[in-house]
Design a protein around this motif. Structure first.
Motif, PDB file in Angstrom:
ATOM      1  N   TYR A 124       0.842  -1.186   0.000  1.00  0.00           N
ATOM      2  CA  TYR A 124       0.000   0.000   0.000  1.00  0.00           C
ATOM      3  C   TYR A 124       0.881   1.241   0.000  1.00  0.00           C
ATOM      4  CZ  TYR A 124      -4.675  -1.936   0.360  1.00  0.00           C
ATOM      5  OH  TYR A 124      -5.881  -2.548   0.072  1.00  0.00           O
ATOM      6  N   THR A 125       0.777   2.009  -1.077  1.00  0.00           N
ATOM      7  CA  THR A 125       1.493   3.281  -1.166  1.00  0.00           C
ATOM      8  C   THR A 125       0.586   4.385  -0.662  1.00  0.00           C
ATOM      9  OG1 THR A 125       0.730   3.758  -3.402  1.00  0.00           O
ATOM     10  CG2 THR A 125       2.700   2.393  -3.192  1.00  0.00           C
ATOM     11  N   SER A 126       1.120   5.586  -0.595  1.00  0.00           N
ATOM     12  CA  SER A 126       0.317   6.704  -0.086  1.00  0.00           C
ATOM     13  C   SER A 126      -0.761   7.105  -1.073  1.00  0.00           C
ATOM     14  CB  SER A 126       1.216   7.904   0.203  1.00  0.00           C
ATOM     15  OG  SER A 126       1.863   8.330  -0.978  1.00  0.00           O
ATOM     16  N   GLY A 127      -0.549   6.828  -2.361  1.00  0.00           N
ATOM     17  CA  GLY A 127      -1.525   7.239  -3.371  1.00  0.00           C
ATOM     18  C   GLY A 127      -1.378   8.714  -3.699  1.00  0.00           C
ATOM     19  N   SER A 128      -1.720   9.090  -4.924  1.00  0.00           N
ATOM     20  CA  SER A 128      -1.547  10.478  -5.346  1.00  0.00           C
ATOM     21  C   SER A 128      -2.457  11.433  -4.588  1.00  0.00           C
ATOM     22  CB  SER A 128      -1.802  10.595  -6.854  1.00  0.00           C
ATOM     23  OG  SER A 128      -3.111  10.133  -7.165  1.00  0.00           O
ATOM     24  N   THR A 129      -3.551  10.926  -4.029  1.00  0.00           N
ATOM     25  CA  THR A 129      -4.487  11.789  -3.296  1.00  0.00           C
ATOM     26  C   THR A 129      -4.272  11.720  -1.789  1.00  0.00           C
ATOM     27  OG1 THR A 129      -6.129  10.018  -3.143  1.00  0.00           O
ATOM     28  CG2 THR A 129      -6.218  11.442  -5.085  1.00  0.00           C
ATOM     29  N   GLY A 130      -3.312  10.900  -1.352  1.00  0.00           N
ATOM     30  CA  GLY A 130      -3.082  10.747   0.075  1.00  0.00           C
ATOM     31  C   GLY A 130      -3.789   9.545   0.656  1.00  0.00           C
ATOM     32  N   THR A 131      -4.745   8.980  -0.072  1.00  0.00           N
ATOM     33  CA  THR A 131      -5.432   7.772   0.373  1.00  0.00           C
ATOM     34  C   THR A 131      -4.591   6.565  -0.003  1.00  0.00           C
ATOM     35  OG1 THR A 131      -7.593   8.809   0.048  1.00  0.00           O
ATOM     36  CG2 THR A 131      -7.531   6.400   0.175  1.00  0.00           C
ATOM     37  N   PRO A 132      -4.298   5.660   0.948  1.00  0.00           N
ATOM     38  CA  PRO A 132      -3.481   4.486   0.626  1.00  0.00           C
ATOM     39  C   PRO A 132      -4.056   3.711  -0.556  1.00  0.00           C
ATOM     40  CG  PRO A 132      -3.801   4.663   2.986  1.00  0.00           C
ATOM     41  CD  PRO A 132      -4.688   5.693   2.377  1.00  0.00           C
ATOM     42  N   LYS A 133      -3.170   3.270  -1.417  1.00  0.00           N
ATOM     43  CA  LYS A 133      -3.556   2.553  -2.628  1.00  0.00           C
ATOM     44  C   LYS A 133      -2.784   1.243  -2.697  1.00  0.00           C
ATOM     45  CE  LYS A 133      -1.604   3.691  -6.402  1.00  0.00           C
ATOM     46  NZ  LYS A 133      -1.115   4.361  -7.637  1.00  0.00           N
ATOM     47  N   GLY A 134      -3.516   0.146  -2.863  1.00  0.00           N
ATOM     48  CA  GLY A 134      -2.873  -1.156  -2.912  1.00  0.00           C
ATOM     49  C   GLY A 134      -2.303  -1.457  -4.284  1.00  0.00           C
ATOM     50  N   VAL A 135      -1.063  -1.922  -4.316  1.00  0.00           N
ATOM     51  CA  VAL A 135      -0.394  -2.313  -5.549  1.00  0.00           C
ATOM     52  C   VAL A 135      -0.095  -3.808  -5.469  1.00  0.00           C
ATOM     53  CG1 VAL A 135       1.656  -2.044  -6.978  1.00  0.00           C
ATOM     54  CG2 VAL A 135       0.615  -0.045  -5.880  1.00  0.00           C
ATOM     55  N   MET A 136      -0.617  -4.571  -6.425  1.00  0.00           N
ATOM     56  CA  MET A 136      -0.437  -6.013  -6.424  1.00  0.00           C
ATOM     57  C   MET A 136       0.703  -6.407  -7.358  1.00  0.00           C
ATOM     58  SD  MET A 136      -2.999  -8.970  -7.813  1.00  0.00           S
ATOM     59  CE  MET A 136      -2.381  -8.719  -9.475  1.00  0.00           C
ATOM     60  N   VAL A 137       1.574  -7.295  -6.882  1.00  0.00           N
ATOM     61  CA  VAL A 137       2.678  -7.804  -7.680  1.00  0.00           C
ATOM     62  C   VAL A 137       2.536  -9.314  -7.775  1.00  0.00           C
ATOM     63  CG1 VAL A 137       5.169  -8.153  -7.748  1.00  0.00           C
ATOM     64  CG2 VAL A 137       4.232  -5.920  -7.128  1.00  0.00           C
ATOM     65  N   THR A 138       2.664  -9.847  -8.986  1.00  0.00           N
ATOM     66  CA  THR A 138       2.435 -11.273  -9.201  1.00  0.00           C
ATOM     67  C   THR A 138       3.644 -12.109  -8.781  1.00  0.00           C
ATOM     68  OG1 THR A 138       3.316 -11.252 -11.454  1.00  0.00           O
ATOM     69  CG2 THR A 138       0.970 -10.706 -11.182  1.00  0.00           C
ATOM     70  N   ARG A 139       3.388 -13.397  -8.637  1.00  0.00           N
ATOM     71  CA  ARG A 139       4.452 -14.325  -8.300  1.00  0.00           C
ATOM     72  C   ARG A 139       5.472 -14.393  -9.438  1.00  0.00           C
ATOM     73  NH1 ARG A 139       2.616 -17.638  -3.881  1.00  0.00           N
ATOM     74  NH2 ARG A 139       4.062 -19.337  -4.392  1.00  0.00           N
ATOM     75  N   ALA A 140       4.995 -14.333 -10.670  1.00  0.00           N
ATOM     76  CA  ALA A 140       5.903 -14.358 -11.818  1.00  0.00           C
ATOM     77  C   ALA A 140       6.788 -13.121 -11.842  1.00  0.00           C
ATOM     78  CB  ALA A 140       5.111 -14.466 -13.110  1.00  0.00           C
ATOM     79  N   GLY A 141       6.181 -11.965 -11.557  1.00  0.00           N
ATOM     80  CA  GLY A 141       6.952 -10.724 -11.536  1.00  0.00           C
ATOM     81  C   GLY A 141       8.017 -10.744 -10.456  1.00  0.00           C
ATOM     82  N   LEU A 142       7.654 -11.239  -9.268  1.00  0.00           N
ATOM     83  CA  LEU A 142       8.610 -11.300  -8.178  1.00  0.00           C
ATOM     84  C   LEU A 142       9.735 -12.281  -8.507  1.00  0.00           C
ATOM     85  CD1 LEU A 142       9.408 -10.408  -5.358  1.00  0.00           C
ATOM     86  CD2 LEU A 142       7.939 -12.213  -4.419  1.00  0.00           C
ATOM     87  N   ALA A 143       9.390 -13.426  -9.046  1.00  0.00           N
ATOM     88  CA  ALA A 143      10.412 -14.412  -9.406  1.00  0.00           C
ATOM     89  C   ALA A 143      11.338 -13.865 -10.482  1.00  0.00           C
ATOM     90  CB  ALA A 143       9.740 -15.696  -9.886  1.00  0.00           C
TER      91      ALA A 143
END
Length: 799
Positions: free
Chosen positions: A627-646
């Motif tokens: 969860y990042t801060s988001g451009s508006t200040g509201t936390p925003k969830g960012v999902m990263v896949t298993r393939a991307g992480l690997a």
């Protein structure tokens, strides 16, 4: 004779003062008196026979008319002075090369040697002339003059007068045109200006215009360098048809053709640097009176043209803007640039208001000697401290000649060539663009560069990892079960124990509903338990959701509710404090509670079997959510896949060449995505993690001691932390493999890191693109690059 001339200075003094421009050259020359950078030189090819004696007489008569060249410099108690003498030049030297295989090449070699020779300004010849005979109908007149005597305008004025006198001598008639004015008159004219209200008004204009001291933008990297050697030059020719397009753009904007050219240079500098506050150096004659316009001498000026350029500005608006600002500059062109530097206190630090200059020379097209046509070649127009574009009309019908002169201490030949080709491409596109086209939309890259950026650099395909992170770590545990996987607060955790504990905890989490496409939150202090829990979540196929317990309770509550985590792995202390008011309906699995310890210990430590999982994890399933801060200040969830992480872990294994002998000092909060690399990269390679506690990670001195105590070989940190670490100058950090990410890396810090570390890698990328989008080894000559895309990804810069 000179002594009989009547002017304020020559009538009553045996020595004359130096003009402000001459003084500027004098003091600059004293900094490096053995340099030849202030030698101005050019040669004129005369396409026809030449009477050498008549040319010699013409040169001498022109010298006598003005007196500019018949002076000797000397130092007096009140500063340098120029003393009129009967004759100061050696006279025309005639050299016959007509019998040589390549006489023009031999003449150029002679001229290059003379032009590059330092001149003793007190005792040497400040002006030299030579006539080369290349053939019966082909001659070259060469002139080299020190900038202390004359500027570009004055040199052209003198050349034109010599041609007039020479033509008159051969025809037996009086020379056309008017005699040159006298040096004393030029000095009188400047004195009158410096004691006038105009001078005060000009000073007020320039000081106000630059009181905020804008940065001098350059196309080169690093600090400015004094021009101590001859500049490097590359030529280009703008065809007559292309020059006509420049003229058309100028006519549509009701200005001269020089304005679109200057506008193109400014827009190019804006496009290459991203700066909207552009300052160009513009040489001017500084001659606004009829008297000054007829006297060869050194009074020219180079002033800062300040422009404000935005990508959305249209081409027509850009040209109008440049025309307006250039008009203002010309109204105030007599105020010396060196005076302005002194007013702004820039002289002591040798600072300038501009780096790139544009010198447009509109004269010399129709020079003739007794009717014979000529071709003028400029060899040197003075020192180049950064980059200078000299632009002048070519021979009849041949468009524009553009010389790119660069300080070789700032630019390589390849860099000059790249800018030369790219600028010409941009100029052509600018002149053919519709008037309402935004400047930022005018293509700048050449076709080859565009192919390189969009295609070649993005060819990153390579086989994806065939084995998942979980399997790789399990294999390491089986291969070296006694090797230390993690050490925190002096307590080691071996690979075998890490594997067993993670397997037990994974079974406990599966019982709570953890599995593919579900989230398990982590709210733990920095400890070996944190690594165990992260690995256990990955083993279940679920995605881990890292929380920073120090974040506000409202943020933690929002994240837990919005993510719909099946549970949060934490401690009793955190559960009853930071998590007390957060999402009460989300199950707390407190690792240190007696019940959890007892139940987890009762579970099997063996590897999980496929039928134990709630579902089979797929490469496109989430691996973690940040969860990042988001451009508006509201936390925003960012999902990263298993393939991307690997993929990024596999890529960084290759980039770092990490081995089981390495130790990674982990200092990043788990809520920051680069922390995942600090944990997983060493584990898949069999290396060890030195986990800094929450208390240790904020103290550079303590981190240095921690690195030394445990033999750390690798550290990843933001530039801010690296700066703090290296300011301690602790030997414990030297020789580390240094990974840097999270902020822009300044070149000064990069150089410090490169000197201290065994390897430095700059990583760039937003959370959405799996930790890093691109990486760049920081090596000698690094130029703020973020590098190339990571494997199996492409990078595009969009406007």
């Amino acid at each position: 004779m000179i002594e009989a001339r009547m002017s304020t200075f020559t009538a009553e003094a045996t020595s004359l003062p130096l003009s402000a421009a001459q003084l500027g050259v004098w003091f600059a020359h004293q900094l490096d008196p053995k340099a030849a950078t202030y030698n101005l030189s050019n040669y004129i090819e005369i396409h026809g026979p030449v009477d050498a004696e008549a040319l010699k007489q013409a040169i001498r008569r022109a010298e006598l008319e003005c007196g500019t060249f018949d002076v000797r410099l000397r130092e007096e108690s009140d500063g340098p002075r120029q003393v009129p003498v009967d004759r100061a030049s050696p006279g025309l030297q005639v050299i016959d090369l007509s019998g040589r295989p390549d006489p023009l090449a031999d003449a150029r070699a002679w001229m290059a040697q003379d032009q590059s020779a330092p001149v003793d300004v007190l005792h040497g010849f400040l002006s030299v002339d030579a006539l080369f005979k290349l053939g019966d109908d082909h001659y070259v007149w060469y002139n080299r003059c020190h900038h202390l005597l004359v500027d570009g305008y004055g040199g052209a004025l003198f050349t034109n007068r010599v041609a007039e006198i020479y033509t008159g001598l051969l025809s037996g008639t009086a020379p056309s045109g008017s005699p040159l004015g006298e040096l004393g008159d030029l000095l009188d004219n400047e004195l009158s200006y410096r004691t006038s209200p105009d001078f005060d008004g000009d000073r007020a204009y320039w000081v106000d215009r630059f009181s905020d001291l804008p940065d001098a933008v350059s196309l080169a990297e690093g600090e400015s360098a004094v021009a101590r050697q001859a500049f490097a030059r590359q030529h280009s020719l703008l065809a007559e048809s292309e020059l006509q397009l420049v003229r058309d753009l100028a006519r549509n904007s009701r200005t001269s053709w020089t304005v679109p050219v200057i506008a193109a240079v400014a827009a190019y500098l804006h496009g290459m640097t991203g700066s909207s506050d552009i300052v160009l150096g513009v040489p001017v004659s500084a001659r606004r009176s009829a008297v000054a316009q007829n006297v060869p001498g050194m009074v020219s000026n180079q002033l800062p043209l300040r422009l404000s350029i935005q990508p959305g500005m249209t081409v027509s608006a850009l040209v109008r803007h440049v025309a307006a600002r250039l008009g203002e500059l010309l109204l105030h062109q007599r105020y010396p640039y060196e005076d302005l530097r002194r007013e702004l206190k820039l002289v002591g630090d040798n600072r300038h208001l501009f780096n790139v200059s544009v010198n447009i020379l509109p004269f010399g097209e129709d020079l003739r000697f007794a009717g014979h046509t000529t071709t003028t070649r400029t060899l040197s127009t003075g020192p180049v401290h950064d980059l200078a574009l000299t632009i002048y009309p070519g021979t009849a019908g041949s468009g524009l000649q553009i010389d790119f002169d660069a300080n070789p201490a700032r630019y390589t030949e390849d860099e000059i060539g790249a800018h030369r080709l790219r600028f010409l491409h941009f100029l052509r596109n600018l002149t053919t663009a519709a008037p309402d086209t935004p400047v930022g939309r005018v293509p700048m890259l050449t076709d080859d560069e565009r192919t390189t950026v969009l295609d070649t650099w993005n060819r990153t395909e390579r086989p994806t990892p065939g084995t998942g992170i979980v399997t790789l770590i399990s294999r390491r545990a089986a291969l070296t079960p006694e090797a230390v996987a993690v050490i925190c607060e002096g307590i080691p955790l071996a690979y075998g124990d890490l594997e067993s504990r993670a397997n037990r905890l994974a079974r406990r989490l599966i019982a709570l509903g953890a599995g593919p496409e579900r989230l398990v939150a982590l709210a733990l202090p920095r400890s070996t338990d944190l690594v165990v829990a992260l690995l256990a979540i990955v083993k279940t196929g679920a995605a881990y959701l890292p929380l920073d317990p120090e974040h506000p309770a409202e943020r933690i509550d929002f994240v837990l509710r919005q993510s719909r985590a099946v549970c949060v792995v934490t401690t009793e202390s955190i559960a009853t404090t930071q998590l007390a008011a957060a999402a009460a309906d989300v199950h707390r699995l407190t690792l240190d509670s007696p019940r959890t310890v007892r139940e987890t210990a009762s579970l099997s430590a063996a590897g999980l079997q496929p039928d134990e999982l709630l579902a089979t994890p797929r490469p496109d399933h989430p691996a973690y959510v940040i969860y990042t801060s988001g451009s508006t200040g509201t936390p925003k969830g960012v999902m990263v896949t298993r393939a991307g992480l690997a993929n990024i872990v596999d890529f960084m294994c290759a980039e770092t060449a990490m081995t089981p002998d390495d130790r990674v000092l982990a200092v990043t909060t788990i809520a920051f995505d680069i922390a995942s690399l600090e944990v997983l990269l060493p584990l898949v390679t069999g290396a060890g993690i030195v986990m800094a506690t929450d208390e240790e990670m904020g103290d550079p001195v303590t981190l240095g001691r921690l690195a030394a105590a445990h033999g750390a070989t690798t550290l990843q940190a933001t530039p801010s932390l690296w700066r703090a670490l290296l300011e301690t100058d602790r030997q414990e950090l030297r020789g580390l493999r240094m990974l840097v990410a999270g902020e822009a890396l300044a070149k000064s810090l990069a150089e410090t890191m490169r000197e201290a570390g065994s390897q430095v890698i700059n990583g760039y990328g937003p959370s959405e693109t799996t930790i890093y989008s691109s990486v760049c080894p920081v090596e000698e000559g690094w130029n703020n690059s973020i590098g190339r895309p990571v494997a199996n990804t492409q990078v595009y810069v969009l406007d």
